[in-house]
Scaffold this active site. Structure first.
Site, short mmCIF file in Angstrom:
data_model
loop_
_atom_site.label_atom_id
_atom_site.label_comp_id
_atom_site.label_asym_id
_atom_site.label_seq_id
_atom_site.Cartn_x
_atom_site.Cartn_y
_atom_site.Cartn_z
N ILE A 168 0.82 -1.22 0.00
CA ILE A 168 0.00 0.00 0.00
C ILE A 168 0.86 1.27 0.00
CG2 ILE A 168 -2.03 -1.07 1.06
CD1 ILE A 168 -1.16 0.26 3.73
N SER A 169 2.14 1.13 -0.30
CA SER A 169 3.04 2.29 -0.29
C SER A 169 3.03 3.01 -1.64
CB SER A 169 4.47 1.82 0.01
OG SER A 169 5.43 2.77 -0.41
N PRO A 170 2.69 4.31 -1.66
CA PRO A 170 2.69 5.02 -2.94
C PRO A 170 4.08 5.11 -3.56
CG PRO A 170 2.46 6.57 -1.12
CD PRO A 170 2.31 5.19 -0.54
N SER A 223 6.48 2.90 -3.23
CA SER A 223 6.78 1.59 -3.82
C SER A 223 6.13 1.52 -5.20
CB SER A 223 6.26 0.46 -2.93
OG SER A 223 6.92 0.44 -1.68
#
Length: 199
Positions: free
Chosen positions: A11-13, A15
């Site tokens: 859920i990391s933008p 990433s």
């Protein structure tokens, strides 16, 4: 041959904004990659960070500006406030862990597909149907979303412990077997230079 431990959150933008550049850099240098999804909220608590929704308004506003700038720099579409964020990252992480163990598909495509589903397509990557579609599109058996639950549940917390042990405090983070740590999608050029022996 160099090896890269890739610590990330589904859920990391940031990433997401890494795209598939890691895979391109690894291929260029003949490096192997181990994909290690982990619980980023738990990591923040362990390493002195604060989840985005609990940060000072100044930090929250800056984060949104950074997301918009990253979208322009990478050319990747983004919804800066996706419909399903935050969502539970564990089910998609379990699928990544199962897919890596099973082999036979494109790991970079799977990871990016899950991240794009969250940040560009407004899908809930905690939903079984979304996870199975991403697995299938990356060349994996979609049933891994079901059969990989036990192994995922064991490996996911172990990845968090390993991340803390190796100095990780955010996502994405690339840890090379040389001991060098690179945090952020904007450090991929540095990773490339390091693998080339220039940094």
């Amino acid at each position: 041959m160099a090896h890269i431990d890739y610590f990330f959150s589904t859920i990391s933008p940031f990433s997401y904004f890494a795209g598939t550049r890691l895979e391109e850099i690894a291929a260029k240098h003949g490096a192997s990659i181990a994909y290690k999804p982990f619980d980023i909220i738990a990591l923040f608590g362990r390493t002195g960070g604060v989840p985005p929704g609990q940060r000072h308004p100044n930090r929250q506003a800056y984060r949104l500006q950074e997301i918009e700038r990253a979208a322009k720099k990478t050319g990747l579409p983004v919804n800066i406030k996706p419909a399903h964020f935050p969502t539970n990252p564990a089910p998609s992480s379990y699928a990544v862990i199962a897919a890596q163990k099973a082999g036979g598909g494109d790991m970079g495509r799977l990871v990016h597909g899950l991240l794009a589903a969250c940040w560009a397509q407004d899908m809930d990557i905690a939903e079984d149907a979304v996870i199975k579609a991403c697995l299938s599109e990356a060349g994996f058996d979609p049933s891994l979303a079901d059969t990989g639950l036990l192994a995922g549940a064991e490996t996911y917390p172990a990845n968090l412990e390993e991340a803390v042990e190796k100095g990780v405090f955010g996502a994405p983070t690339y840890v090379v077997d040389s001991g060098q740590v690179f945090w952020g999608n904007d450090r991929l050029d540095d990773l490339d230079a390091h693998l080339a022996g220039k940094l």
